[in-house]
Design an enzyme around this catalytic site. Structure first.
Site, PDB file in Angstrom:
ATOM      1  N   LYS A  61       0.871  -1.186   0.000  1.00  0.00           N
ATOM      2  CA  LYS A  61       0.000   0.000   0.000  1.00  0.00           C
ATOM      3  C   LYS A  61       0.897   1.221   0.000  1.00  0.00           C
ATOM      4  O   LYS A  61       2.034   1.170   0.463  1.00  0.00           O
ATOM      5  CB  LYS A  61      -0.868   0.026   1.265  1.00  0.00           C
ATOM      6  CG  LYS A  61      -2.145   0.819   1.099  1.00  0.00           C
ATOM      7  CD  LYS A  61      -3.251  -0.073   0.576  1.00  0.00           C
ATOM      8  CE  LYS A  61      -4.480   0.720   0.193  1.00  0.00           C
ATOM      9  NZ  LYS A  61      -5.602  -0.185  -0.120  1.00  0.00           N
ATOM     10  N   ASP A 114      -6.999   4.217  -4.480  1.00  0.00           N
ATOM     11  CA  ASP A 114      -7.659   4.059  -3.178  1.00  0.00           C
ATOM     12  C   ASP A 114      -8.297   5.437  -2.939  1.00  0.00           C
ATOM     13  O   ASP A 114      -8.499   6.198  -3.901  1.00  0.00           O
ATOM     14  CB  ASP A 114      -6.645   3.669  -2.083  1.00  0.00           C
ATOM     15  CG  ASP A 114      -7.306   3.122  -0.821  1.00  0.00           C
ATOM     16  OD1 ASP A 114      -7.645   1.932  -0.788  1.00  0.00           O
ATOM     17  OD2 ASP A 114      -7.518   3.899   0.145  1.00  0.00           O
TER      18      ASP A 114
HETATM   19  N1  GLU Z   1      -7.368   0.092  -2.886  1.00  0.00           N
HETATM   20  C1  GLU Z   1      -8.096  -1.096  -3.215  1.00  0.00           C
HETATM   21  C2  GLU Z   1      -8.115  -2.022  -2.024  1.00  0.00           C
HETATM   22  O1  GLU Z   1      -8.160  -1.561  -0.913  1.00  0.00           O
HETATM   23  C3  GLU Z   1      -7.637  -1.731  -4.516  1.00  0.00           C
HETATM   24  C4  GLU Z   1      -6.201  -2.089  -4.586  1.00  0.00           C
HETATM   25  C5  GLU Z   1      -5.745  -2.606  -5.959  1.00  0.00           C
HETATM   26  O2  GLU Z   1      -6.560  -2.714  -6.865  1.00  0.00           O
HETATM   27  O3  GLU Z   1      -4.549  -2.905  -6.060  1.00  0.00           O
HETATM   28  O4  GLU Z   1      -8.139  -3.223  -2.138  1.00  0.00           O
END
Ligand code: GLU
Length: 447
Positions: free
Chosen positions: A126, A166
């Protein structure tokens, strides 16, 4: 067992004492996974969970950029590369003033389990920044994204780490980030997901988190012989997840009563139908307005400032805004009002006290790492399409998404069903997510 969990958490707190969100996420996993480890010899004495709570790599960097007036700003950028045992790091970027190491570490930790649950080969990561896109011009956002990628590019790649969106990072930001990556590397690759349709994006990716959450909630309802038809549904948030959760609830015959943003929620007693939802999508995605403006157009609705929608009577609640937006008192209110199912579209929106209440009342409750995994799962499908250099149809991607959500539901039942038949989806998701990653870590040795 209590002692084992306490001992483990004491060590986590010693190292990360100033990171409350991260500790909260780890505590929830420790409570369910440590008893499982104790019962399964192959995991004993390997300190696997202790290894899993330490990021493989934590990158923090300066992002300097110039606003439209020529003033220079400095933000902090991050990428947390949490675990790569089962695939390249994968997870979104969040741009929000609240972003710090604790929030990103909790999100990265959750992502490891979530990605494992999707059945696809993706590790967990992340990233993001304390930059606030709200109120910034498109040019300012572009300059920020370009400056951010000037540093991030050296840490990512289609086989290394694949970021996505996100909170605060949508199609516009992914476009600017991708443009700079491509320019620096001189490569057109699937290094980011959530790309535009004409340049490598997947159909259904924008819809996937919200749709997946509703598919998952529907599977939960089906365990009781119920579905969304005629059900009243409260939703928090009005961004990407909330919008498409609302759309899918409407497809399945439910009635959406609320949406919200950081200023408060709107309650439309007549229901937010497709036309009203189209208004919200335009308001939020193109005009970047506030949800309160809904009541200026639709007089059947009221705006409730500074509060969240959990006081509204509903059958199903879908928290789709942000972490810790639904506390113990909210949970009691939902239960008292007859709510039978809560599925998280956001990451960790329910506090531990709220989850405790849901479990005590034995209502259906799904943690985000299971119910919102459709977003990252479809990112995984975008990666596959990029590698194959093909593009699947809407129907193909949607059907794969449905299958994945159904598989995740099955995994939760397999590991979470209790003696009285009640499914503890938190336990199920944590253990199912853990097993796959832990087995890969065991196979790869102490690294
Ligand atoms: N931010 C999204 C999550 O919390 C998607 C992350 C992604 O597609 O890599 O899963």
């Amino acid at each position: 067992m209590e002692d084992k969990i306490k001992l483990f958490m004491d060590e986590v707190k010693t190292r990360n004492g100033h990171e409350p969100e991260f500790i909260q996420a780890v505590q929830e996993v420790a409570e369910t996974v440590i008893p499982y480890i104790a019962k399964h010899k192959i995991y004993n004495g390997k300190n696997i969970l202790l290894r899993m709570v330490e990021p493989e790599r934590l990158i923090s960097f300066r992002v300097a950029w110039v606003d439209d007036k020529g003033d220079i700003h400095v933000n902090r950028g991050y990428r947390i590369q949490m675990n790569s045992a089962i695939g390249p790091y994968k997870g979104g970027l969040r741009f929000h003033p609240s972003v710090n190491a604790s929030i990103l570490k909790f999100l990265a930790f959750e992502q490891v389990f979530k990605n494992s649950l999707t059945t696809l080969p993706m590790g967990g990561g992340k990233g993001g920044s304390d930059f606030d896109p709200k109120g910034k011009s498109d040019d300012e956002v572009m300059r920020f994204c370009h400056a951010f990628m000037l540093e991030l590019n050296r840490h990512i790649g289609p086989n290394t780490d694949v970021p996505a969106g996100d909170i605060g990072v949508g199609a516009r930001e992914i476009g600017f980030l991708f443009g700079m990556y491509k320019k620096i590397r001189n490569e057109f690759t699937g290094v980011l997901t959530g790309k535009g349709r004409s340049w490598g994006g997947s159909l259904i990716r924008p819809e996937a988190t919200g749709y997946g959450t509703v598919y998952f909630a529907n599977s939960m309802l089906q365990t009781q012989g119920k579905d969304f038809k005629g059900k009243t549904v409260t939703i928090s948030g009005s961004g990407n997840v909330a919008q498409f959760a609302a759309e899918k609830v409407l497809h399945l015959g439910g009635k959406v009563l609320t949406l919200s943003d950081s200023q408060g929620y709107i309650y439309d007693k007549e229901g937010i139908d497709e036309e009203k939802l189209a208004f919200v999508m335009d308001l939020k995605n193109n005009k970047r307005g506030r949800i309160s403006e809904y009541t200026e157009v639709y007089t059947s609705a009221t705006f409730h400032k500074g509060v969240n929608p959990w006081e509204v009577k509903c059958d199903v609640a879908l928290p789709c805004a942000t972490q810790n937006e639904l506390d113990g008192e909210d949970a009691k209110t939902l239960i008292k009002n007859g709510c039978i199912c809560v599925a998280e579209g956001a990451n960790m929106p329910s506090t531990p006290e709220a989850i405790h209440e849901f479990h005590q009342a034995k209502i259906l409750f799904a943690p985000g790492k299971a119910s919102n995994a459709g977003g990252v799962a479809t990112s995984g499908l975008e990666m596959s399409q990029n590698s194959l250099r093909i593009s699947w149809s809407r129907e193909e991607v949607d059907s794969r998404l449905k299958d994945i959500m159904s598989d995740i539901h099955d995994s939760c039942i397999a590991y979470g069903k209790e003696d009285d038949g009640y499914c503890n989806y938190v336990k199920g998701a944590n253990i199912a997510g853990f097993v796959k990653v832990a087995d890969a870590m065991l196979a790869q040795g102490v690294i």
